[in-house]
Design a protein around this motif. Structure first.
Motif, PDB file in Angstrom:
ATOM      1  N   GLN A 120      -6.188 -11.986  -5.187  1.00 61.39           N
ATOM      2  CA  GLN A 120      -6.756 -13.266  -5.599  1.00 61.39           C
ATOM      3  C   GLN A 120      -6.874 -14.159  -4.368  1.00 61.39           C
ATOM      4  O   GLN A 120      -6.236 -13.917  -3.354  1.00 61.39           O
ATOM      5  CB  GLN A 120      -5.887 -13.925  -6.671  1.00 61.39           C
ATOM      6  CG  GLN A 120      -5.758 -13.108  -7.949  1.00 61.39           C
ATOM      7  CD  GLN A 120      -5.111 -13.884  -9.085  1.00 61.39           C
ATOM      8  OE1 GLN A 120      -5.256 -15.091  -9.198  1.00 61.39           O
ATOM      9  NE2 GLN A 120      -4.391 -13.168  -9.943  1.00 61.39           N
ATOM     10  N   SER A 121      -7.698 -15.187  -4.455  1.00 61.11           N
ATOM     11  CA  SER A 121      -7.901 -16.125  -3.348  1.00 61.11           C
ATOM     12  C   SER A 121      -8.321 -15.411  -2.069  1.00 61.11           C
ATOM     13  O   SER A 121      -7.928 -15.794  -0.961  1.00 61.11           O
ATOM     14  CB  SER A 121      -6.627 -16.941  -3.101  1.00 61.11           C
ATOM     15  OG  SER A 121      -6.243 -17.640  -4.272  1.00 61.11           O
ATOM     16  N   GLY A 122      -9.122 -14.366  -2.223  1.00 58.16           N
ATOM     17  CA  GLY A 122      -9.660 -13.667  -1.068  1.00 58.16           C
ATOM     18  C   GLY A 122      -8.736 -12.639  -0.448  1.00 58.16           C
ATOM     19  O   GLY A 122      -9.086 -12.051   0.587  1.00 58.16           O
ATOM     20  N   GLU A 123      -7.581 -12.386  -1.032  1.00 56.07           N
ATOM     21  CA  GLU A 123      -6.650 -11.405  -0.472  1.00 56.07           C
ATOM     22  C   GLU A 123      -7.113  -9.972  -0.731  1.00 56.07           C
ATOM     23  O   GLU A 123      -7.633  -9.671  -1.805  1.00 56.07           O
ATOM     24  CB  GLU A 123      -5.259 -11.579  -1.074  1.00 56.07           C
ATOM     25  CG  GLU A 123      -4.531 -12.801  -0.598  1.00 56.07           C
ATOM     26  CD  GLU A 123      -3.067 -12.741  -0.978  1.00 56.07           C
ATOM     27  OE1 GLU A 123      -2.229 -12.912  -0.078  1.00 56.07           O
ATOM     28  OE2 GLU A 123      -2.751 -12.504  -2.155  1.00 56.07           O
ATOM     29  N   ASN A 124      -6.887  -9.118   0.240  1.00 51.72           N
ATOM     30  CA  ASN A 124      -7.155  -7.688   0.090  1.00 51.72           C
ATOM     31  C   ASN A 124      -5.820  -6.961  -0.036  1.00 51.72           C
ATOM     32  O   ASN A 124      -5.075  -6.857   0.944  1.00 51.72           O
ATOM     33  CB  ASN A 124      -7.922  -7.156   1.296  1.00 51.72           C
ATOM     34  CG  ASN A 124      -8.176  -5.655   1.217  1.00 51.72           C
ATOM     35  OD1 ASN A 124      -7.826  -5.000   0.231  1.00 51.72           O
ATOM     36  ND2 ASN A 124      -8.777  -5.105   2.259  1.00 51.72           N
ATOM     37  N   PRO A 125      -5.478  -6.441  -1.213  1.00 48.89           N
ATOM     38  CA  PRO A 125      -4.177  -5.792  -1.397  1.00 48.89           C
ATOM     39  C   PRO A 125      -4.035  -4.463  -0.677  1.00 48.89           C
ATOM     40  O   PRO A 125      -2.946  -3.894  -0.637  1.00 48.89           O
ATOM     41  CB  PRO A 125      -4.099  -5.602  -2.908  1.00 48.89           C
ATOM     42  CG  PRO A 125      -5.519  -5.514  -3.355  1.00 48.89           C
ATOM     43  CD  PRO A 125      -6.272  -6.453  -2.451  1.00 48.89           C
ATOM     44  N   TYR A 126      -5.129  -3.973  -0.095  1.00 47.61           N
ATOM     45  CA  TYR A 126      -5.078  -2.701   0.614  1.00 47.61           C
ATOM     46  C   TYR A 126      -5.310  -2.876   2.116  1.00 47.61           C
ATOM     47  O   TYR A 126      -5.697  -1.942   2.806  1.00 47.61           O
ATOM     48  CB  TYR A 126      -6.110  -1.745   0.025  1.00 47.61           C
ATOM     49  CG  TYR A 126      -5.775  -1.367  -1.408  1.00 47.61           C
ATOM     50  CD1 TYR A 126      -4.763  -0.446  -1.679  1.00 47.61           C
ATOM     51  CD2 TYR A 126      -6.445  -1.941  -2.476  1.00 47.61           C
ATOM     52  CE1 TYR A 126      -4.430  -0.105  -2.982  1.00 47.61           C
ATOM     53  CE2 TYR A 126      -6.118  -1.612  -3.788  1.00 47.61           C
ATOM     54  CZ  TYR A 126      -5.116  -0.689  -4.034  1.00 47.61           C
ATOM     55  OH  TYR A 126      -4.782  -0.362  -5.326  1.00 47.61           O
ATOM     56  N   ALA A 127      -5.010  -4.062   2.624  1.00 51.94           N
ATOM     57  CA  ALA A 127      -5.250  -4.339   4.041  1.00 51.94           C
ATOM     58  C   ALA A 127      -4.015  -4.181   4.906  1.00 51.94           C
ATOM     59  O   ALA A 127      -4.114  -4.274   6.128  1.00 51.94           O
ATOM     60  CB  ALA A 127      -5.794  -5.759   4.200  1.00 51.94           C
ATOM     61  N   TYR A 128      -2.848  -3.907   4.302  1.00 48.38           N
ATOM     62  CA  TYR A 128      -1.602  -3.954   5.055  1.00 48.38           C
ATOM     63  C   TYR A 128      -0.908  -2.603   5.113  1.00 48.38           C
ATOM     64  O   TYR A 128      -1.160  -1.723   4.291  1.00 48.38           O
ATOM     65  CB  TYR A 128      -0.686  -5.026   4.470  1.00 48.38           C
ATOM     66  CG  TYR A 128      -1.374  -6.376   4.472  1.00 48.38           C
ATOM     67  CD1 TYR A 128      -1.585  -7.050   5.666  1.00 48.38           C
ATOM     68  CD2 TYR A 128      -1.872  -6.928   3.294  1.00 48.38           C
ATOM     69  CE1 TYR A 128      -2.258  -8.260   5.692  1.00 48.38           C
ATOM     70  CE2 TYR A 128      -2.545  -8.135   3.301  1.00 48.38           C
ATOM     71  CZ  TYR A 128      -2.738  -8.797   4.508  1.00 48.38           C
ATOM     72  OH  TYR A 128      -3.422  -9.986   4.528  1.00 48.38           O
ATOM     73  N   ASN A 129      -0.015  -2.500   6.084  1.00 47.35           N
ATOM     74  CA  ASN A 129       0.680  -1.237   6.343  1.00 47.35           C
ATOM     75  C   ASN A 129       1.927  -1.149   5.458  1.00 47.35           C
ATOM     76  O   ASN A 129       3.043  -1.417   5.899  1.00 47.35           O
ATOM     77  CB  ASN A 129       1.059  -1.148   7.822  1.00 47.35           C
ATOM     78  CG  ASN A 129       1.473   0.249   8.232  1.00 47.35           C
ATOM     79  OD1 ASN A 129       1.896   1.049   7.397  1.00 47.35           O
ATOM     80  ND2 ASN A 129       1.366   0.548   9.512  1.00 47.35           N
ATOM     81  N   ILE A 130       1.733  -0.773   4.205  1.00 41.99           N
ATOM     82  CA  ILE A 130       2.825  -0.710   3.237  1.00 41.99           C
ATOM     83  C   ILE A 130       3.826   0.379   3.612  1.00 41.99           C
ATOM     84  O   ILE A 130       5.040   0.196   3.490  1.00 41.99           O
ATOM     85  CB  ILE A 130       2.271  -0.448   1.817  1.00 41.99           C
ATOM     86  CG1 ILE A 130       1.250  -1.521   1.417  1.00 41.99           C
ATOM     87  CG2 ILE A 130       3.406  -0.369   0.801  1.00 41.99           C
ATOM     88  CD1 ILE A 130       1.791  -2.921   1.370  1.00 41.99           C
ATOM     89  N   THR A 131       3.337   1.496   4.096  1.00 42.64           N
ATOM     90  CA  THR A 131       4.224   2.603   4.458  1.00 42.64           C
ATOM     91  C   THR A 131       5.227   2.181   5.526  1.00 42.64           C
ATOM     92  O   THR A 131       6.401   2.551   5.464  1.00 42.64           O
ATOM     93  CB  THR A 131       3.399   3.802   4.938  1.00 42.64           C
ATOM     94  OG1 THR A 131       2.490   4.196   3.904  1.00 42.64           O
ATOM     95  CG2 THR A 131       4.299   4.972   5.288  1.00 42.64           C
ATOM     96  N   ARG A 132       4.796   1.381   6.490  1.00 42.29           N
ATOM     97  CA  ARG A 132       5.690   0.905   7.541  1.00 42.29           C
ATOM     98  C   ARG A 132       6.726  -0.088   6.999  1.00 42.29           C
ATOM     99  O   ARG A 132       7.739  -0.355   7.640  1.00 42.29           O
ATOM    100  CB  ARG A 132       4.871   0.253   8.660  1.00 42.29           C
ATOM    101  CG  ARG A 132       5.639   0.078   9.961  1.00 42.29           C
ATOM    102  CD  ARG A 132       4.761  -0.487  11.057  1.00 42.29           C
ATOM    103  NE  ARG A 132       4.376  -1.873  10.822  1.00 42.29           N
ATOM    104  CZ  ARG A 132       3.645  -2.599  11.656  1.00 42.29           C
ATOM    105  NH1 ARG A 132       3.165  -2.047  12.770  1.00 42.29           N
ATOM    106  NH2 ARG A 132       3.332  -3.853  11.388  1.00 42.29           N
TER     107      ARG A 132
END
Length: 435
Positions: free
Chosen positions: A302-314
């Protein structure tokens, strides 16, 4: 160091936690939104008891199998076949539905225990909007900062086994990690940092208030990031003197666990914590939509966020786990200091874990503290979570597949339980863990 967050990228949200209708107020913990994997936050709660429950881990008396969550292996492990609640608790359903409508939440998964029995387990909404997939109780969600409690319990398990002391130094000659990381001489006080200080977010630096390193250099590996941080980010305070919520600190704890056990972080947590209590379905999440795990929900920004833009595995040790609501409910009942199910940790370690620091009495080892109630929230783009252990014998878990910047989102997630609880609903007497 100056905070350089951009507007709406990070905001501090403060809520007051009330016990017995506004009797007590706990200390403030900062909620770092947007890119940040959030700390626990204080909350306004209503009802006869307003803090959250944790649980302990323990083992059963035999080996069991279950078709819902898997097959138990190992002496003393019991796996349950889980079924959703058959009888609705209207007060709770009303609050969940109101929350979902208010904040445009596609899916919510709820697990509630009472007296260490699983008395409510239900999924709401859709797990994938494009496919119209109905949410079910076996759906897995990113836990965000509710991952930290698994790291803390793993450390406490090593403490019980005599393999670590909380006073152990982390960096430098003779320390747990030695000089594995960094290419320069360590900066002032870095070799003074202890395991205890990492657990309590009092290491002296690398916190959300000055741009947590975990959200920098996204292409670096974990080892590269730790080395870069040690080389380039000096401490802001003497270790032990200041509380500053640090995801990076828990990333380091993940490496401590690896060093001591000789396993990867994920395998070590499974060995120390998950397998003994019958959790078989947890894993470290992936980064992209294509990396989505089996039975994992789709996340929505929401509010322009991309939930798949970050290094979750790290983020493994501070925000990387993926699990069901039932997984977290099971985790809680084995670390809650209640007598029905034997806790996986000793009483001494539980007391240590649930005790704050001199710098912040309201935050223990991975847990926010309010009296005898322990809780934590998690927040990432596309994710908001909470798990809580209450002194009144209840525990609750809420997992969602979005987060909102509309006012009071995080406090109202917590309020779902308390608004329902205030209506004195009738809870099931059977134990859904055993169905």
């Amino acid at each position: 160091m100056k905070n350089t967050y951009q507007p709406r990228v990070c905001s501090a949200k403060l809520n007051l936690l009330k016990i017995n209708r506004l009797i007590a107020v706990v200390g403030l913990l900062f909620f770092a939104a947007c890119k940040k994997d959030s700390p626990a936050v204080t909350k306004t709660t209503t009802g006869t008891d307003t803090t959250h429950t944790g649980t302990g881990t323990g083992t059963g008396t035999g080996t069991g199998t279950g078709t819902g969550t898997g097959t138990g292996t190992g002496t003393g492990t019991v796996i349950d076949t889980l079924t959703p609640s058959k009888v609705a608790v209207a007060a709770l359903d009303d609050e969940v539905n109101t929350f979902m409508t208010t904040y445009n939440v596609p899916a919510v998964s709820v697990a509630i225990t009472k007296g260490e029995k699983l008395v409510y387990l239900k999924a709401y909404g859709v797990s994938d909007k494009s496919k119209g997939t109905k949410a079910v109780i076996s759906d897995r969600y990113r836990l965000a900062s509710c991952s930290k409690q698994f790291t803390a319990v793993a450390i406490m398990k090593l403490l019980d086994q005599g393999k670590i002391k909380l006073s152990d130094k982390v960096f430098g000659d003779g320390a747990i990690l030695g000089k594995t990381y960094g290419t320069k001489a360590y900066g002032l006080h870095i070799t003074d940092i202890t395991v205890d200080e990492l657990l309590h977010h009092t290491s002296g630096g690398w916190g959300n208030s000055v741009n947590d390193p975990m959200f920098s250099n996204p292409t670096m590996t974990t080892a590269e990031l730790i080395t870069w941080t040690l080389d380039n980010r000096p401490l802001d305070h003497v270790p032990g003197s200041n509380y500053d919520y640090s995801n990076f600190g828990y990333c380091i704890l993940g490496r401590v666990i690896e060093k001591i056990t000789g396993q990867t972080y994920a395998e070590a947590v499974k060995t120390l914590v998950l397998t003994p209590i019958g959790i078989t379905d947890m894993t470290i999440g992936g980064n992209t939509l294509a990396d989505k795990q089996t039975k994992e929900v789709t996340y929505y920004g929401q509010s322009g966020e991309n939930p798949y833009a970050y290094n979750i595995t790290r983020m493994d040790a501070h925000g990387g786990w993926v699990a069901t609501a039932a997984d977290l409910a099971r985790f809680l009942v084995y670390i809650d200091k209640f007598p029905v199910r034997p806790d996986i940790l000793t009483s001494a370690s539980l007391n240590t874990m649930y005790t704050g620091s001199t710098a912040n009495a309201a935050y223990g080892c991975g847990w926010a503290i309010a009296g005898n109630n322990y809780f934590h929230q998690g927040s990432l783009p596309g994710t908001a979570t909470e798990q809580a252990r209450l002194d009144n014998g209840f525990n609750f878990v809420f997992l969602t597949n979005t987060r909102s910047f509309v006012a009071n989102f995080d406090s109202n997630l917590d309020q779902i339980f308390w608004k329902a609880f205030a209506k004195n609903p009738t809870w099931a007497t059977e134990d859904l863990f055993l169905k």
